[in-house]
Write a protein that holds these residues in place. Sequence first.
Motif, mmCIF file in Angstrom:
data_model
loop_
_atom_site.group_PDB
_atom_site.id
_atom_site.type_symbol
_atom_site.label_atom_id
_atom_site.label_comp_id
_atom_site.label_asym_id
_atom_site.label_seq_id
_atom_site.Cartn_x
_atom_site.Cartn_y
_atom_site.Cartn_z
ATOM 1 N N ARG A 233 0.819 -1.218 0.000
ATOM 2 C CA ARG A 233 0.000 0.000 0.000
ATOM 3 C C ARG A 233 0.850 1.264 0.000
ATOM 4 N N LEU A 234 2.065 1.174 0.524
ATOM 5 C CA LEU A 234 2.925 2.361 0.647
ATOM 6 C C LEU A 234 3.772 2.626 -0.598
ATOM 7 N N ILE A 235 3.795 1.709 -1.539
ATOM 8 C CA ILE A 235 4.586 1.932 -2.761
ATOM 9 C C ILE A 235 3.962 3.073 -3.558
ATOM 10 N N PRO A 236 4.735 4.086 -3.929
ATOM 11 C CA PRO A 236 4.182 5.197 -4.721
ATOM 12 C C PRO A 236 3.575 4.711 -6.038
ATOM 13 N N GLU A 237 2.503 5.357 -6.451
ATOM 14 C CA GLU A 237 1.784 4.909 -7.644
ATOM 15 C C GLU A 237 2.668 4.927 -8.888
ATOM 16 N N ARG A 238 3.555 5.890 -8.999
ATOM 17 C CA ARG A 238 4.408 5.971 -10.185
ATOM 18 C C ARG A 238 5.323 4.751 -10.313
ATOM 19 N N ILE A 239 5.624 4.137 -9.176
ATOM 20 C CA ILE A 239 6.430 2.914 -9.180
ATOM 21 C C ILE A 239 5.529 1.695 -9.273
ATOM 22 N N PHE A 240 4.436 1.717 -8.518
ATOM 23 C CA PHE A 240 3.548 0.551 -8.429
ATOM 24 C C PHE A 240 2.994 0.180 -9.802
ATOM 25 N N LYS A 241 2.659 1.164 -10.622
ATOM 26 C CA LYS A 241 2.024 0.874 -11.912
ATOM 27 C C LYS A 241 2.954 0.153 -12.879
ATOM 28 N N LYS A 242 4.237 0.102 -12.545
ATOM 29 C CA LYS A 242 5.195 -0.586 -13.412
ATOM 30 C C LYS A 242 5.543 -1.999 -12.885
ATOM 31 N N LEU A 243 5.018 -2.343 -11.704
ATOM 32 C CA LEU A 243 5.372 -3.610 -11.088
ATOM 33 C C LEU A 243 4.433 -4.727 -11.532
#
Length: 245
Positions: A233-243
């Motif tokens: 939940r704490l991963i920033p969206e700009r990073i999360f969307k690439k995971l």
Amino acid sequence: MSQTWIILGATSTIARSFARLASDSGDGVLLAGRDIADMQATASDCAARGAPLAEVIAFDARDAASFSAILKRASDIDGTLSVAVFVGSMPTQDAMDADPSLIAGTVTDNFTGPAIFLTMIAPILEARGNGTVVGVGSVAGDRGRIGNYIYGAAKAGFHTYLSGLRNRMGRKGVHVMTVKPGTVDTAMTWGMEKLPFLAQPEKIAADILRGANGQKNILYTPLIWWPVMTVIRLIPERIFKKLQV
């Protein structure tokens, strides 16, 4: 005072384990689902374990007309009345992308059907001023992930509904617990690969009953999912969307 659990989705593997454990504790069970023969076998087992009431009744989350008979039977049961919701379905994300008509049923099974039933039975529970509502969601509802975001969205909606219901019913003496299981070894997950922290249904059922008795508000089970989902939940969206998670 005796307690009876109305168990929705009683043919699920976790629900069967929960019904057995509740019966071992001396609780009654009203098993609600679509497969009557399957539930009758579970009811016989529960009765042999000491359940003072072990009955079956038809329930279909996609057919609100099936709810009225359960509500009527619930009104006739003496003692503390509790509800555990194990209803759910999980088509693959690929299947729903290929056939969007599957989305409505997925949302009904995992969110709107149970929410309608709980809203209808809430006044009965509030009038008694006791009991517990257990709603089984999923860690998938904590954040939209590429592999199951429609299923996750339905569970997220159910989580929010349960949060509001907890706020409402707690004022009348009824406790509401949200359960967020991780991956469980059931028919829903058979054939899937790379399932982390895969748990047995008996373990999940035992955690749920223990959490309900302890009046937990939110239960991650197995517990390892609480720190895992906190990080996700704490991963920033700009990073999360690439995971690929």
